[in-house]
Design an enzyme around this catalytic site. Sequence first.
Site, PDB file in Angstrom:
ATOM      1  N   ASP A 103       0.855  -1.186   0.000  1.00  0.00           N
ATOM      2  CA  ASP A 103       0.000   0.000   0.000  1.00  0.00           C
ATOM      3  C   ASP A 103       0.892   1.236   0.000  1.00  0.00           C
ATOM      4  O   ASP A 103       1.386   1.648  -1.043  1.00  0.00           O
ATOM      5  CB  ASP A 103      -0.949  -0.090   1.200  1.00  0.00           C
ATOM      6  CG  ASP A 103      -1.983   1.032   1.234  1.00  0.00           C
ATOM      7  OD1 ASP A 103      -2.114   1.752   0.231  1.00  0.00           O
ATOM      8  OD2 ASP A 103      -2.657   1.196   2.268  1.00  0.00           O
ATOM      9  N   PHE A 152     -10.291  -0.468   0.539  1.00  0.00           N
ATOM     10  CA  PHE A 152      -9.887  -1.334   1.636  1.00  0.00           C
ATOM     11  C   PHE A 152     -10.455  -2.724   1.425  1.00  0.00           C
ATOM     12  O   PHE A 152     -11.659  -2.907   1.283  1.00  0.00           O
ATOM     13  CB  PHE A 152     -10.347  -0.759   2.984  1.00  0.00           C
ATOM     14  CG  PHE A 152      -9.596  -1.376   4.132  1.00  0.00           C
ATOM     15  CD1 PHE A 152      -8.327  -0.923   4.476  1.00  0.00           C
ATOM     16  CD2 PHE A 152     -10.143  -2.436   4.840  1.00  0.00           C
ATOM     17  CE1 PHE A 152      -7.611  -1.508   5.518  1.00  0.00           C
ATOM     18  CE2 PHE A 152      -9.432  -3.029   5.886  1.00  0.00           C
ATOM     19  CZ  PHE A 152      -8.171  -2.559   6.220  1.00  0.00           C
ATOM     20  N   ASP A 159      -7.325  -8.575   7.219  1.00  0.00           N
ATOM     21  CA  ASP A 159      -8.367  -8.328   8.228  1.00  0.00           C
ATOM     22  C   ASP A 159      -8.856  -6.892   8.223  1.00  0.00           C
ATOM     23  O   ASP A 159      -8.234  -5.993   7.657  1.00  0.00           O
ATOM     24  CB  ASP A 159      -7.800  -8.621   9.626  1.00  0.00           C
ATOM     25  CG  ASP A 159      -6.841  -7.530  10.089  1.00  0.00           C
ATOM     26  OD1 ASP A 159      -5.906  -7.196   9.333  1.00  0.00           O
ATOM     27  OD2 ASP A 159      -7.038  -6.973  11.186  1.00  0.00           O
TER      28      ASP A 159
HETATM   29  P1  5GP Z   1       1.845  -0.201   3.848  1.00  0.00           P
HETATM   30  O1  5GP Z   1       2.905  -0.173   4.904  1.00  0.00           O
HETATM   31  O2  5GP Z   1       2.338  -0.610   2.478  1.00  0.00           O
HETATM   32  O3  5GP Z   1       1.006   1.043   3.819  1.00  0.00           O
HETATM   33  O4  5GP Z   1       0.767  -1.249   4.294  1.00  0.00           O
HETATM   34  C1  5GP Z   1       1.023  -2.554   4.337  1.00  0.00           C
HETATM   35  C2  5GP Z   1       0.156  -3.210   5.377  1.00  0.00           C
HETATM   36  O5  5GP Z   1      -1.049  -2.489   5.636  1.00  0.00           O
HETATM   37  C3  5GP Z   1      -0.273  -4.532   4.845  1.00  0.00           C
HETATM   38  O6  5GP Z   1       0.639  -5.538   5.191  1.00  0.00           O
HETATM   39  C4  5GP Z   1      -1.635  -4.713   5.471  1.00  0.00           C
HETATM   40  O7  5GP Z   1      -1.489  -5.305   6.727  1.00  0.00           O
HETATM   41  C5  5GP Z   1      -2.164  -3.320   5.649  1.00  0.00           C
HETATM   42  N1  5GP Z   1      -3.079  -2.924   4.563  1.00  0.00           N
HETATM   43  C6  5GP Z   1      -2.873  -2.037   3.571  1.00  0.00           C
HETATM   44  N2  5GP Z   1      -3.949  -1.932   2.764  1.00  0.00           N
HETATM   45  C7  5GP Z   1      -4.855  -2.805   3.255  1.00  0.00           C
HETATM   46  C8  5GP Z   1      -6.188  -3.188   2.842  1.00  0.00           C
HETATM   47  O8  5GP Z   1      -6.769  -2.742   1.849  1.00  0.00           O
HETATM   48  N3  5GP Z   1      -6.798  -4.116   3.623  1.00  0.00           N
HETATM   49  C9  5GP Z   1      -6.218  -4.678   4.724  1.00  0.00           C
HETATM   50  N4  5GP Z   1      -6.926  -5.573   5.399  1.00  0.00           N
HETATM   51  N5  5GP Z   1      -4.980  -4.344   5.131  1.00  0.00           N
HETATM   52  C10 5GP Z   1      -4.306  -3.424   4.397  1.00  0.00           C
END
Ligand code: 5GP
Length: 185
Positions: A103, A152, A159
Amino acid sequence: MDRDLERVLLTEREIHEGLERVARRLVADYEHDEPCLVACLRGSLVFVSDLIRRMPIPLRVDFLHASSYGASATSSGKVELRLVPDAEEVCGRRVLLVDDILDSGRTLAAAQQKLVALGAGDLRTCVFLEKRVQRAVDVRVDYRCFEIGDEFVVGYGLDFAGRYRNLPYLAALRPEAAARAGRPA
Ligand code: 5GP
Ligand code: MG
């Protein structure tokens, strides 16, 4: 389907087809090297267990626990590494970092940095999902099963406030559901 879920984004069958595609590439790229797959807990638990069963080559598995979200649907911006592999597991070995979703990039950037510090040789990264968003941190991903839009998602290990990890498919959470939990989606 649960009333907080808006729609199914990927069916169980579509997910498994994406996995097969990536697993075939991984087998070709790693068959002689006994790589260590380092899976990020908790979101990649379903993904990594399905992935390794499609990789009939010598490999090892270890875990890293990164957390940045808490009960929210938006990133807190802070990544905490609570569990990391022992240096002996990754030092000098080909390492494949495995996560559920890319993300903002913060989680994978922190995990990659840690694995390099532990001495991982040839570090590559594999994600189940890549979100089409502006990243806070520039991160290189070598293998990905699917690209999705900026919404999301839950299911298949992912989760919302601890729920939905056990759904066999991937679904979009209703924005109102996230809002009801007190946070914007
Ligand atoms: P980042 O550090 O890249 O922003 O986010 C990574 C982490 O955020 C992922 O490993 C996940 O746990 C959570 N995350 C990001 N987007 C989503 C989403 O759409 N749904 C869920 N359930 N978790 C997300
Ligand atoms: Mg995660």
